[in-house]
Scaffold this motif. Structure first.
Motif, PDB file in Angstrom:
ATOM      1  N   LEU A 121       3.110  11.771  -2.984  1.00  0.00           N
ATOM      2  CA  LEU A 121       3.964  10.597  -3.181  1.00  0.00           C
ATOM      3  C   LEU A 121       5.427  10.994  -2.970  1.00  0.00           C
ATOM      4  N   VAL A 122       6.169  10.166  -2.244  1.00  0.00           N
ATOM      5  CA  VAL A 122       7.605  10.396  -2.048  1.00  0.00           C
ATOM      6  C   VAL A 122       8.351   9.142  -2.491  1.00  0.00           C
ATOM      7  N   LEU A 123       9.293   9.328  -3.401  1.00  0.00           N
ATOM      8  CA  LEU A 123      10.058   8.219  -3.956  1.00  0.00           C
ATOM      9  C   LEU A 123      11.551   8.440  -3.785  1.00  0.00           C
ATOM     10  N   ALA A 124      12.266   7.339  -3.621  1.00  0.00           N
ATOM     11  CA  ALA A 124      13.723   7.337  -3.759  1.00  0.00           C
ATOM     12  C   ALA A 124      14.014   6.814  -5.164  1.00  0.00           C
ATOM     13  N   ILE A 125      14.387   7.724  -6.054  1.00  0.00           N
ATOM     14  CA  ILE A 125      14.700   7.367  -7.436  1.00  0.00           C
ATOM     15  C   ILE A 125      16.198   7.129  -7.522  1.00  0.00           C
ATOM     16  N   MET A 140      12.149   2.582   5.503  1.00  0.00           N
ATOM     17  CA  MET A 140      13.109   2.882   4.448  1.00  0.00           C
ATOM     18  C   MET A 140      12.572   2.480   3.083  1.00  0.00           C
ATOM     19  N   HIS A 141      11.934   1.302   3.027  1.00  0.00           N
ATOM     20  CA  HIS A 141      11.453   0.784   1.750  1.00  0.00           C
ATOM     21  C   HIS A 141       9.939   0.618   1.815  1.00  0.00           C
ATOM     22  N   GLU A 142       9.249   1.482   1.096  1.00  0.00           N
ATOM     23  CA  GLU A 142       7.797   1.441   1.023  1.00  0.00           C
ATOM     24  C   GLU A 142       7.380   1.181  -0.430  1.00  0.00           C
ATOM     25  N   ASP A 143       6.094   0.864  -0.592  1.00  0.00           N
ATOM     26  CA  ASP A 143       5.522   0.850  -1.938  1.00  0.00           C
ATOM     27  C   ASP A 143       5.446   2.275  -2.460  1.00  0.00           C
ATOM     28  N   PRO A 144       5.583   2.456  -3.782  1.00  0.00           N
ATOM     29  CA  PRO A 144       5.733   1.433  -4.812  1.00  0.00           C
ATOM     30  C   PRO A 144       7.202   1.185  -5.127  1.00  0.00           C
ATOM     31  N   GLN A 145       7.482   0.072  -5.776  1.00  0.00           N
ATOM     32  CA  GLN A 145       8.798  -0.122  -6.363  1.00  0.00           C
ATOM     33  C   GLN A 145       8.926   0.786  -7.589  1.00  0.00           C
ATOM     34  N   VAL A 146      10.160   1.256  -7.837  1.00  0.00           N
ATOM     35  CA  VAL A 146      10.403   2.212  -8.925  1.00  0.00           C
ATOM     36  C   VAL A 146      11.493   1.657  -9.836  1.00  0.00           C
ATOM     37  N   PRO A 147      11.128   0.857 -10.840  1.00  0.00           N
ATOM     38  CA  PRO A 147      12.129   0.316 -11.765  1.00  0.00           C
ATOM     39  C   PRO A 147      12.786   1.436 -12.581  1.00  0.00           C
ATOM     40  N   MET A 202       0.840  -1.192   0.000  1.00  0.00           N
ATOM     41  CA  MET A 202       0.000   0.000   0.000  1.00  0.00           C
ATOM     42  C   MET A 202       0.879   1.248   0.000  1.00  0.00           C
ATOM     43  N   ILE A 203       0.521   2.213  -0.808  1.00  0.00           N
ATOM     44  CA  ILE A 203       1.278   3.458  -0.890  1.00  0.00           C
ATOM     45  C   ILE A 203       0.812   4.413   0.199  1.00  0.00           C
ATOM     46  N   HIS A 204       1.755   5.004   0.927  1.00  0.00           N
ATOM     47  CA  HIS A 204       1.449   5.983   1.967  1.00  0.00           C
ATOM     48  C   HIS A 204       1.779   7.378   1.430  1.00  0.00           C
ATOM     49  N   TYR A 205       0.744   8.153   1.123  1.00  0.00           N
ATOM     50  CA  TYR A 205       0.941   9.518   0.644  1.00  0.00           C
ATOM     51  C   TYR A 205       1.182  10.431   1.841  1.00  0.00           C
ATOM     52  N   LYS A 206       2.084  11.393   1.676  1.00  0.00           N
ATOM     53  CA  LYS A 206       2.511  12.229   2.793  1.00  0.00           C
ATOM     54  C   LYS A 206       1.850  13.596   2.761  1.00  0.00           C
ATOM     55  N   SER A 207       1.588  14.123   3.953  1.00  0.00           N
ATOM     56  CA  SER A 207       1.100  15.493   4.092  1.00  0.00           C
ATOM     57  C   SER A 207       2.251  16.471   3.908  1.00  0.00           C
ATOM     58  N   ARG A 208       1.926  17.760   3.755  1.00  0.00           N
ATOM     59  CA  ARG A 208       2.984  18.777   3.651  1.00  0.00           C
ATOM     60  C   ARG A 208       3.890  18.746   4.877  1.00  0.00           C
ATOM     61  N   GLU A 209       3.293  18.575   6.058  1.00  0.00           N
ATOM     62  CA  GLU A 209       4.085  18.558   7.279  1.00  0.00           C
ATOM     63  C   GLU A 209       5.037  17.365   7.296  1.00  0.00           C
ATOM     64  N   GLU A 210       4.545  16.218   6.865  1.00  0.00           N
ATOM     65  CA  GLU A 210       5.400  15.029   6.822  1.00  0.00           C
ATOM     66  C   GLU A 210       6.522  15.181   5.794  1.00  0.00           C
ATOM     67  N   VAL A 237      15.701  -1.908  -7.745  1.00  0.00           N
ATOM     68  CA  VAL A 237      14.823  -0.800  -8.112  1.00  0.00           C
ATOM     69  C   VAL A 237      14.848   0.284  -7.040  1.00  0.00           C
ATOM     70  N   GLY A 238      14.345   1.461  -7.403  1.00  0.00           N
ATOM     71  CA  GLY A 238      14.052   2.478  -6.412  1.00  0.00           C
ATOM     72  C   GLY A 238      12.781   2.114  -5.660  1.00  0.00           C
ATOM     73  N   HIS A 239      12.313   3.035  -4.801  1.00  0.00           N
ATOM     74  CA  HIS A 239      11.238   2.645  -3.890  1.00  0.00           C
ATOM     75  C   HIS A 239      10.584   3.869  -3.268  1.00  0.00           C
ATOM     76  N   GLY A 240       9.395   3.657  -2.748  1.00  0.00           N
ATOM     77  CA  GLY A 240       8.805   4.657  -1.872  1.00  0.00           C
ATOM     78  C   GLY A 240       9.581   4.723  -0.576  1.00  0.00           C
TER      79      GLY A 240
END
Length: 268
Positions: A196-200, A174-181, A1-9, A166-169
């Motif tokens: 959405l916050v990703l580590a690309i 540290m590693h959340e959904d989604p995976q980022v190929p 499940m993807i966790h979308y972040k608030s501005r504060e987060e 892959v990268g990741h949320g």
């Protein structure tokens, strides 16, 4: 499940990401022939703790260090060791930090001394690939747009794009959904949304895209033992556009390079 972040987060995540960025900047000033990765690892742990955070990698999946340090043909997950760096090496330094309940995760591949022109080009193209992937991170686009941008640029220069990693949320873990190929087709995959916050993190090989595990079942090397490069940024979607939470500017300042500019090709 993807966790979308608030501005504060997202702002809390920016603080964690910036600590990692500053750590890489500190490491950049220390990297030179004769220095050992274990020495740099110890400096990084002290630096992160001095800035009110915890090393994000230390103890994760039983990893015993603060930095993943991957030299030459090691793609990722290299253990810091006591073998001194040599002139002509490249080394990926991947670092994480945990503060205020959120992680930052950020990587840069450094040149040690004078590097061969073909290796320097690999680093240049990999960094450009990262920026091209970030440019796709707009609300309404798809995950495949990110991977396609990375893949098209790397492969057009004759390089192999790693498929197995892959990268990741990223967020409270540290590693959340989604995976980022780092490969994919335009218009395919999960739709990108606000918060959405990703580590690309493109991982690009000079030769084959294939990789192999060393006997420690952790260190990953290129299948043909040619060099590999790795760069990573934490990126959020804010107001529908990419907002890069980490920065290479501390590294660039230490190396005497111009400030980071996502609108032009990188200079390394």
């Amino acid at each position: 499940m993807i966790h979308y972040k608030s501005r504060e987060e997202i702002e809390l995540m920016r603080e964690s990401a910036q600590i990692v960025s500053k750590t890489l900047g500190m490491v950049a000033r220390e990297i030179k022939p004769g220095v050992t990765p274990l020495h740099l690892d110890k400096l990084a742990e002290e630096f992160i703790r001095d800035h009110g955070a915890e090393p994000g990698f230390l103890g994760m999946y039983d990893f015993p260090n603060t930095l993943c340090m991957s030299r030459n043909n090691v793609v990722v997950h290299g253990y810091p060791d006591d073998k001194p760096l040599e002139d002509g090496d490249i080394i990926s330094v991947d670092c994480g930090a945990l503060k205020n309940g959120f992680y930052g995760d950020h990587a840069y591949t450094f040149q040690v001394g004078e590097v061969a022109p073909e290796v320097k080009k690999l680093l240049q193209v990999t960094l450009e690939s990262l920026y091209l992937g970030i440019a796709q991170m707009h609300a309404g686009k798809r995950l495949g747009d990110i991977g396609h941008a990375v893949q098209a640029h790397a492969e057009s220069n004759g390089y192999g794009v790693v498929r197995d990693l892959v990268g990741h949320g990223i967020g409270r873990t540290m590693h959340e959904d989604p995976q980022v190929p780092n490969y994919g087709k335009q218009g395919r995959g999960k739709k990108l949304q606000e918060g959405l916050v990703l580590a690309i993190e493109p991982m690009i090989n000079m030769g084959t895209h294939r990789v192999a595990y060393l006997p420690d079942n952790w260190t990953i090397v290129t299948g043909d033992r040619k060099h590999s490069a790795h760069f990573e940024h934490d990126v959020a979607i804010v107001d529908g556009k990419p907002d890069v939470l980490s920065t290479f500017n501390y590294v660039f300042e230490a190396l005497g390079l111009p400030e980071e500019d996502f609108s032009v090709p990188a200079k390394i």
